[in-house]
Every structure is written in C-alpha cells, then in structure tokens.
Design a protein around this motif. Structure first.
Motif, PDB file in Angstrom:
ATOM      1  N   ARG A  68       0.837  -1.196   0.000  1.00 15.11           N
ATOM      2  CA  ARG A  68       0.000   0.000   0.000  1.00 15.11           C
ATOM      3  C   ARG A  68       0.874   1.249   0.000  1.00 15.11           C
ATOM      4  N   MET A  69       0.270   2.356  -0.492  1.00 14.80           N
ATOM      5  CA  MET A  69       0.924   3.659  -0.464  1.00 14.80           C
ATOM      6  C   MET A  69      -0.117   4.695  -0.086  1.00 14.80           C
ATOM      7  N   VAL A  70       0.227   5.553   0.867  1.00 13.75           N
ATOM      8  CA  VAL A  70      -0.696   6.584   1.347  1.00 13.75           C
ATOM      9  C   VAL A  70      -0.035   7.945   1.149  1.00 13.75           C
ATOM     10  N   GLU A  71      -0.813   8.883   0.654  1.00 10.32           N
ATOM     11  CA  GLU A  71      -0.310  10.240   0.401  1.00 10.32           C
ATOM     12  C   GLU A  71      -1.233  11.251   1.080  1.00 10.32           C
ATOM     13  N   ILE A  72      -0.646  12.186   1.828  1.00 11.48           N
ATOM     14  CA  ILE A  72      -1.418  13.232   2.509  1.00 11.48           C
ATOM     15  C   ILE A  72      -1.261  14.530   1.737  1.00 11.48           C
ATOM     16  N   THR A  73      -2.381  15.165   1.389  1.00  7.59           N
ATOM     17  CA  THR A  73      -2.354  16.434   0.659  1.00  7.59           C
ATOM     18  C   THR A  73      -3.302  17.426   1.324  1.00  7.59           C
ATOM     19  N   GLU A  74      -3.115  18.695   0.995  1.00  8.12           N
ATOM     20  CA  GLU A  74      -4.028  19.719   1.517  1.00  8.12           C
ATOM     21  C   GLU A  74      -5.376  19.665   0.815  1.00  8.12           C
ATOM     22  N   ASN A 153      -7.937   4.087   9.879  1.00  7.12           N
ATOM     23  CA  ASN A 153      -8.650   4.931  10.841  1.00  7.12           C
ATOM     24  C   ASN A 153      -8.668   4.316  12.235  1.00  7.12           C
ATOM     25  N   SER A 154      -8.823   2.987  12.314  1.00  2.00           N
ATOM     26  CA  SER A 154      -8.906   2.340  13.622  1.00  2.00           C
ATOM     27  C   SER A 154      -7.542   2.220  14.295  1.00  2.00           C
ATOM     28  N   GLN A 155      -6.483   2.065  13.510  1.00  3.24           N
ATOM     29  CA  GLN A 155      -5.158   1.841  14.082  1.00  3.24           C
ATOM     30  C   GLN A 155      -4.322   3.106  14.225  1.00  3.24           C
ATOM     31  N   CYS A 156      -4.662   4.146  13.464  1.00  2.06           N
ATOM     32  CA  CYS A 156      -3.749   5.293  13.390  1.00  2.06           C
ATOM     33  C   CYS A 156      -4.427   6.644  13.580  1.00  2.06           C
ATOM     34  N   LEU A 157      -5.627   6.818  13.055  1.00  3.71           N
ATOM     35  CA  LEU A 157      -6.231   8.149  13.013  1.00  3.71           C
ATOM     36  C   LEU A 157      -7.468   8.278  13.901  1.00  3.71           C
ATOM     37  N   ASN A 158      -7.593   7.431  14.896  1.00  6.05           N
ATOM     38  CA  ASN A 158      -8.800   7.417  15.740  1.00  6.05           C
ATOM     39  C   ASN A 158      -8.675   8.351  16.942  1.00  6.05           C
ATOM     40  N   ARG A 159      -8.104   9.521  16.706  1.00  2.83           N
ATOM     41  CA  ARG A 159      -7.944  10.506  17.781  1.00  2.83           C
ATOM     42  C   ARG A 159      -7.755  11.884  17.150  1.00  2.83           C
ATOM     43  N   HIS A 160      -7.731  12.912  17.980  1.00  2.00           N
ATOM     44  CA  HIS A 160      -7.518  14.261  17.485  1.00  2.00           C
ATOM     45  C   HIS A 160      -6.063  14.446  17.056  1.00  2.00           C
ATOM     46  N   ILE A 161      -5.872  14.975  15.850  1.00  4.42           N
ATOM     47  CA  ILE A 161      -4.548  15.318  15.341  1.00  4.42           C
ATOM     48  C   ILE A 161      -4.638  16.742  14.808  1.00  4.42           C
ATOM     49  N   ALA A 162      -3.713  17.599  15.224  1.00  3.99           N
ATOM     50  CA  ALA A 162      -3.871  19.037  14.983  1.00  3.99           C
ATOM     51  C   ALA A 162      -3.267  19.519  13.677  1.00  3.99           C
ATOM     52  N   ILE A 164      -1.190  18.809   9.706  1.00  6.56           N
ATOM     53  CA  ILE A 164      -0.989  17.911   8.581  1.00  6.56           C
ATOM     54  C   ILE A 164       0.381  17.238   8.675  1.00  6.56           C
ATOM     55  N   GLU A 165       1.357  17.913   9.271  1.00  5.37           N
ATOM     56  CA  GLU A 165       2.687  17.324   9.435  1.00  5.37           C
ATOM     57  C   GLU A 165       2.636  16.116  10.355  1.00  5.37           C
ATOM     58  N   GLU A 166       1.852  16.218  11.430  1.00  2.99           N
ATOM     59  CA  GLU A 166       1.728  15.098  12.360  1.00  2.99           C
ATOM     60  C   GLU A 166       1.014  13.925  11.700  1.00  2.99           C
ATOM     61  N   ILE A 167      -0.020  14.214  10.896  1.00  2.38           N
ATOM     62  CA  ILE A 167      -0.716  13.143  10.181  1.00  2.38           C
ATOM     63  C   ILE A 167       0.243  12.432   9.231  1.00  2.38           C
ATOM     64  N   LYS A 168       1.067  13.191   8.526  1.00  2.00           N
ATOM     65  CA  LYS A 168       2.031  12.588   7.604  1.00  2.00           C
ATOM     66  C   LYS A 168       2.976  11.639   8.337  1.00  2.00           C
ATOM     67  N   GLU A 169       3.472  12.064   9.489  1.00  2.00           N
ATOM     68  CA  GLU A 169       4.392  11.224  10.262  1.00  2.00           C
ATOM     69  C   GLU A 169       3.705   9.953  10.746  1.00  2.00           C
ATOM     70  N   GLU A 170       2.492  10.102  11.266  1.00  2.00           N
ATOM     71  CA  GLU A 170       1.766   8.951  11.792  1.00  2.00           C
ATOM     72  C   GLU A 170       1.428   7.957  10.682  1.00  2.00           C
ATOM     73  N   VAL A 171       0.951   8.472   9.569  1.00  2.00           N
ATOM     74  CA  VAL A 171       0.536   7.606   8.464  1.00  2.00           C
ATOM     75  C   VAL A 171       1.743   6.913   7.828  1.00  2.00           C
ATOM     76  N   LYS A 172       2.863   7.610   7.738  1.00  2.00           N
ATOM     77  CA  LYS A 172       4.074   6.992   7.190  1.00  2.00           C
ATOM     78  C   LYS A 172       4.504   5.800   8.035  1.00  2.00           C
ATOM     79  N   ALA A 173       4.473   5.966   9.349  1.00  2.00           N
ATOM     80  CA  ALA A 173       4.841   4.866  10.243  1.00  2.00           C
ATOM     81  C   ALA A 173       3.874   3.707  10.111  1.00  2.00           C
TER      82      ALA A 173
END
Length: 207
Positions: A68-74, A153-162, A164-173
């Motif tokens: 899989r590959m995930v990309e975060i954009t504005e 969403n259940s493993q990584c993004l199921n909380r408040h994230i303020a 886009i940089e933090e989302i990129k780091e979390e999703v990359k991991a």
C-alpha cells in the motif's frame, strides 16, 4: 459490479497488478486540554477542541500482495489526484507492464485530469499505463481501498490530530508497519454471490 468482481478473481500478476484507490478527508483538530487521569478515579476527558481545517488522504493498496501507499495532501483536486496516480505508476509500480486501477466515479477521477496536470505527452504516457475500472454508483463498498481505510482509521487516526505534518508522520509509520507485515485482503464476495444476495438489483425477465 460484475466487472469489478471479475477483476478481483484475477490471480496475482506482478506485470499487471490490481490496485484499489480511494481518498478521504481527515479533520485537523487540536485538543484544548489533555486527558485527566487521577489515581483511583475514572479517566476524565475534556471534549473542548479547536478545528484547523482538513487534510486529504489518498490510499492505494494492492490486496493480493499486501502493498500500500498513502499520500497526505491539503486538497483533493484533479491535479492532486493525477499526481498521486503518477506516483502509483512511477514509484509504486515502475516495472509493471499495465496497472489495473479500481476506483469510484468521483468527478476528479477523469482522464482529463492528467492533461490539466501534465504536458500532453506525459498525460498520454500515464493514461496508457493504466486500465481504469470504476465501481458503480452507490457501489463504493466494492472498492477494497475502503477496507484499508477502515484499518488506517482504527489503528492510526482514531484521535484528534492538529497538524498535517503530524498526520504525515503517523501515516508513514503505519504504512511501513503494514507493508512489513505483508497484510493482504482476502476478498470472498463473488459474482455468484452477487446474483443471489443482490438479486433485486438485476432486471427481471418473463418467458
């Protein structure tokens, strides 16, 4: 629907991978106060928060290989989508002879998007690398990328994230972890199942 299901029956082929793609918005939310935990008492959570807009998440996953590959954009405009598809072509599958791409009928998912994002020669090169398979209207559940989004969403993004940089780091991991585990999707729903369970969607005939 049956076209999509036929694609899912194909055996694994590294020269012609079947890749499912989708996108989803993630709100950027800052928690005002952290969770309060006191010894001997129940955890107390302050639900006050600050919104910081949204970010877009593009997902591409190959169910049979666990890749899989995930990309975060504005944004998720046509140009953003076309650039993500180019990454699938040139970074994810540079050696593939043809890439079968399963996606929904969202308005940005058009061949014209490539010509808006790239020069004509590059747009044509990218288009020729893909076989585009669209899920039917109201049939986005047929897209296995939605399954992968539920895991994300259940493993990584199921909380408040303020940010886009933090989302990129979390999703990359998360992406590296899932890819290292070779996590595949075992799709069981077939054309025969559809003709029985979704019989109401088929036209009826009288002899």
């Amino acid at each position: 629907m049956e076209q999509v299901l036929d694609v899912y029956k194909r055996p694994y082929n590294e020269d012609n991978p079947v890749v499912c793609t989708d996108e989803s918005l993630k709100q950027l939310v800052e928690t005002v106060q952290e969770e309060k935990i006191e010894p001997g008492k129940d955890k107390r959570i302050d639900y006050e928060y600050i919104r910081h807009g949204t970010s877009n998440i593009f997902m591409a996953n190959e169910p049979l290989s666990g890749k899989r590959m995930v990309e975060i954009t504005e944004f998720k405009k046509k140009k953003d989508w076309a650039e993500f598809i180019k990454k699938i072509s040139d970074e994810m599958y540079p050696e593939a002879k043809k890439i079968t791409l399963v996606m929904d009928n969202f308005k940005t998912h058009s061949l014209g998007a490539f010509y808006e994002a790239f020069k004509p020669e590059e747009a044509k090169r990218l288009i020729d690398r893909f076989e585009f398979i669209y899920t039917p209207k109201h049939g986005s559940w047929l897209n296995m990328a939605e399954i992968e989004f539920r895991v994300l969403n259940s493993q990584c993004l199921n909380r408040h994230i303020a940010t886009i940089e933090e989302i990129k780091e979390e999703v990359k991991a998360w992406q590296e972890h899932r890819n290292n585990k070779n996590s595949k999707i075992n799709w069981q729903f077939s054309t025969d199942d559809a003709r029985i369970k979704l019989r109401r969607l088929y036209p009826s005939f009288q002899d």
